[in-house]
Motif scaffolding. Structure first.
Motif, PDB file in Angstrom:
ATOM      1  N   VAL A 125     -11.041  -0.348  11.265  1.00 57.20           N
ATOM      2  CA  VAL A 125     -10.311   0.317  12.300  1.00 57.20           C
ATOM      3  C   VAL A 125      -9.576  -0.392  13.185  1.00 57.20           C
ATOM      4  N   ALA A 126      -8.309  -0.075  13.427  1.00 56.41           N
ATOM      5  CA  ALA A 126      -7.578  -0.930  14.053  1.00 56.41           C
ATOM      6  C   ALA A 126      -6.518  -0.324  14.887  1.00 56.41           C
ATOM      7  N   ASN A 127      -5.993  -1.308  15.879  1.00 58.65           N
ATOM      8  CA  ASN A 127      -4.734  -0.775  16.439  1.00 58.65           C
ATOM      9  C   ASN A 127      -3.760  -2.048  15.891  1.00 58.65           C
ATOM     10  N   LEU A 128      -3.076  -1.443  14.920  1.00 60.48           N
ATOM     11  CA  LEU A 128      -2.181  -2.342  14.085  1.00 60.48           C
ATOM     12  C   LEU A 128      -0.953  -2.815  14.870  1.00 60.48           C
ATOM     13  N   PRO A 129      -0.459  -4.030  14.827  1.00 59.63           N
ATOM     14  CA  PRO A 129       0.879  -4.324  15.270  1.00 59.63           C
ATOM     15  C   PRO A 129       1.898  -3.517  14.521  1.00 59.63           C
ATOM     16  N   TYR A 130       2.788  -2.622  15.324  1.00 59.92           N
ATOM     17  CA  TYR A 130       3.779  -1.960  14.912  1.00 59.92           C
ATOM     18  C   TYR A 130       4.591  -2.511  13.721  1.00 59.92           C
ATOM     19  N   ASN A 131       4.880  -3.630  13.805  1.00 57.75           N
ATOM     20  CA  ASN A 131       5.997  -4.114  12.769  1.00 57.75           C
ATOM     21  C   ASN A 131       5.414  -4.550  11.441  1.00 57.75           C
ATOM     22  N   ILE A 132       4.343  -4.730  11.409  1.00 53.75           N
ATOM     23  CA  ILE A 132       3.595  -5.056  10.112  1.00 53.75           C
ATOM     24  C   ILE A 132       2.398  -3.935   9.619  1.00 53.75           C
ATOM     25  N   SER A 133       2.510  -3.164  10.177  1.00 54.59           N
ATOM     26  CA  SER A 133       1.079  -2.064  10.076  1.00 54.59           C
ATOM     27  C   SER A 133       1.107  -1.531   8.685  1.00 54.59           C
ATOM     28  N   VAL A 134       2.150  -1.105   8.025  1.00 56.45           N
ATOM     29  CA  VAL A 134       2.215  -0.635   6.546  1.00 56.45           C
ATOM     30  C   VAL A 134       1.656  -1.913   5.472  1.00 56.45           C
ATOM     31  N   PRO A 135       2.503  -2.804   5.467  1.00 56.22           N
ATOM     32  CA  PRO A 135       2.154  -3.990   4.779  1.00 56.22           C
ATOM     33  C   PRO A 135       0.553  -4.665   4.780  1.00 56.22           C
ATOM     34  N   VAL A 136       0.292  -4.643   6.194  1.00 58.88           N
ATOM     35  CA  VAL A 136      -1.182  -4.986   6.572  1.00 58.88           C
ATOM     36  C   VAL A 136      -2.246  -4.036   5.911  1.00 58.88           C
ATOM     37  N   LEU A 137      -2.139  -2.566   5.947  1.00 62.45           N
ATOM     38  CA  LEU A 137      -2.812  -1.628   5.613  1.00 62.45           C
ATOM     39  C   LEU A 137      -3.039  -1.627   4.145  1.00 62.45           C
ATOM     40  N   LEU A 138      -1.921  -1.869   3.575  1.00 59.43           N
ATOM     41  CA  LEU A 138      -2.050  -2.151   2.027  1.00 59.43           C
ATOM     42  C   LEU A 138      -2.669  -3.260   1.455  1.00 59.43           C
ATOM     43  N   HIS A 139      -2.341  -4.302   2.180  1.00 58.08           N
ATOM     44  CA  HIS A 139      -3.109  -5.756   1.767  1.00 58.08           C
ATOM     45  C   HIS A 139      -4.648  -5.520   1.815  1.00 58.08           C
ATOM     46  N   PHE A 140      -5.000  -4.712   3.018  1.00 60.40           N
ATOM     47  CA  PHE A 140      -6.767  -4.817   2.987  1.00 60.40           C
ATOM     48  C   PHE A 140      -7.004  -3.704   2.066  1.00 60.40           C
ATOM     49  N   PHE A 141      -6.530  -2.719   1.942  1.00 64.08           N
ATOM     50  CA  PHE A 141      -6.756  -1.756   0.773  1.00 64.08           C
ATOM     51  C   PHE A 141      -6.949  -2.589  -0.781  1.00 64.08           C
ATOM     52  N   GLU A 142      -6.257  -3.195  -0.846  1.00 62.53           N
ATOM     53  CA  GLU A 142      -6.359  -3.993  -2.287  1.00 62.53           C
ATOM     54  C   GLU A 142      -7.566  -5.151  -2.054  1.00 62.53           C
ATOM     55  N   LEU A 143      -7.310  -5.760  -0.885  1.00 61.05           N
ATOM     56  CA  LEU A 143      -8.135  -7.002  -0.680  1.00 61.05           C
ATOM     57  C   LEU A 143      -9.775  -6.661  -0.627  1.00 61.05           C
ATOM     58  N   VAL A 144     -10.128  -5.368   0.061  1.00 57.32           N
ATOM     59  CA  VAL A 144     -11.510  -5.216   0.092  1.00 57.32           C
ATOM     60  C   VAL A 144     -11.816  -3.991  -0.178  1.00 57.32           C
ATOM     61  N   PRO A 145     -12.165  -3.907  -1.306  1.00 50.35           N
ATOM     62  CA  PRO A 145     -12.737  -2.406  -1.990  1.00 50.35           C
ATOM     63  C   PRO A 145     -13.723  -1.832  -1.482  1.00 50.35           C
ATOM     64  N   SER A 146     -14.663  -2.678  -0.790  1.00 51.37           N
ATOM     65  CA  SER A 146     -15.894  -2.096  -0.011  1.00 51.37           C
ATOM     66  C   SER A 146     -15.468  -1.353   1.074  1.00 51.37           C
ATOM     67  N   ILE A 147     -14.190  -1.154   1.281  1.00 47.27           N
ATOM     68  CA  ILE A 147     -13.988  -0.514   2.499  1.00 47.27           C
ATOM     69  C   ILE A 147     -13.830   0.951   2.202  1.00 47.27           C
ATOM     70  N   GLU A 148     -14.592   1.831   2.710  1.00 41.20           N
ATOM     71  CA  GLU A 148     -14.601   3.134   2.300  1.00 41.20           C
ATOM     72  C   GLU A 148     -13.969   4.218   2.911  1.00 41.20           C
ATOM     73  N   ARG A 149     -13.771   3.783   4.300  1.00 46.16           N
ATOM     74  CA  ARG A 149     -13.032   4.700   5.168  1.00 46.16           C
ATOM     75  C   ARG A 149     -12.477   4.084   6.258  1.00 46.16           C
ATOM     76  N   GLY A 150     -11.616   4.764   7.016  1.00 39.99           N
ATOM     77  CA  GLY A 150     -11.163   3.997   8.354  1.00 39.99           C
ATOM     78  C   GLY A 150     -10.178   4.683   9.378  1.00 39.99           C
ATOM     79  N   LEU A 151      -9.622   4.247  10.094  1.00 44.19           N
ATOM     80  CA  LEU A 151      -8.425   4.677  10.995  1.00 44.19           C
ATOM     81  C   LEU A 151      -7.526   3.788  11.559  1.00 44.19           C
TER      82      LEU A 151
END
Length: 293
Positions: A125-151
């Protein structure tokens, strides 16, 4: 949960910024949420609760962090700004004294993180910096498979792209790559007046639920095909994929084998179609499709 959590208001935010000598910068996408109702809304929409360990990217001065600590078991916060990372535990000690032990802070560039402190996160759950929001989201999708859901809260245009489906004008690379990991859905809009400083764009909320990736598919190969298909959106897939297929004739043969018209364009295809195309290209030109992100 604890009963002693006090959320930050506009005066608290400005006082903390002054105390830590923090001036929000566009370079780091720093727009701090100053409205307690907004962070409550984010936590509620994320669907997290007392059993969750939440990963927060870019906690800033702690508005959302405190709202999370009021509802979840533990928060792991990743902050690139050294002053903000160092100050966050003290802010929690002041505004949520009973929850200090339930916070881990990692001072790091989110895109460079390879390991997290604390228990394994179950949600992001995060207020992501606009300039890197998509790369950050994809990075943690891949890095942390234990994440089940979020916003996440992102620029409204990015929210539209992440949640778009085939045929939409906003459908593209972010839509497909996020769909590899999760079922993504829009979760509302956020106005500019809840931030300090107010951004020049509106914000959107995007929620998701983790799902298994397509069976038997290679993520890097599929992502390479997606990147090529959208590099020049107006091109047909026959032309767009020629570079990674080893020529237009070979890309056409792979598309036909995948059951896709060579005259189709990428924005009309769902993830399953790109998986079939990648598999066909593996046969048509395996040496040309192993360099995807």
């Amino acid at each position: 949960m604890s009963g002693d959590v006090r959320l930050l208001g506009p005066g608290d935010i400005r006082s903390l910024a002054e105390a830590f000598d923090v001036v929000p910068t566009k370079k780091r996408g720093q727009n701090f949420v100053i409205d307690a109702n907004t962070v409550r809304r984010i936590v509620r929409a994320a669907g997290v609760g007392e059993d969750d360990v939440v990963l927060e990217i870019g906690p800033g001065l702690g508005s959302l962090t405190l709202a999370l600590l009021d509802q979840v078991r533990h928060v792991v916060a990743v902050e690139v700004d050294e002053r903000l990372a160092g100050a966050l535990p003290g802010t929690v000690e002041t505004f949520a004294p009973s929850r200090v032990a339930d916070l881990d802070v990692l001072h790091a560039d989110a895109l460079q993180v390879t390991e997290l402190p604390g228990p394994a996160p179950t949600a992001l759950v995060a207020n992501l910096p606009y300039n890197i929001s998509v790369p950050v989201l994809l990075h943690f999708f891949e890095l942390v498979p234990s994440i089940e859901r979020g916003l996440v809260m992102v620029q409204s245009e990015v929210a539209d792209r992440l949640a778009a489906g085939p045929g939409s004008r906003t459908y593209g690379v972010p839509s497909l790559k996020s769909a590899w990991y999760a079922d993504v859905r829009p979760a509302g809009r956020v106005g500019r007046n809840v931030f300090w400083p107010a951004p020049n764009v509106d914000s959107g909320l995007v929620a998701w639920t983790r799902r298994e990736p397509p069976a038997g598919a290679d993520r890097k190969r599929v992502f390479a095909v997606v990147d090529a298909a959208f590099a020049q959106r107006r091109k047909t897939l026959r032309a767009a994929l020629a570079g990674i297929a080893g020529g237009a004739d070979r890309s056409e043969a792979a598309l036909v084998a995948a059951g896709v018209s060579p005259q189709e364009r990428g924005e009309q295809l769902d993830l399953a179609a790109f998986v079939r195309i990648a598999a066909a290209l593996d046969v048509a030109a395996p040496e040309a499709t192993d360099t995807g992100r």
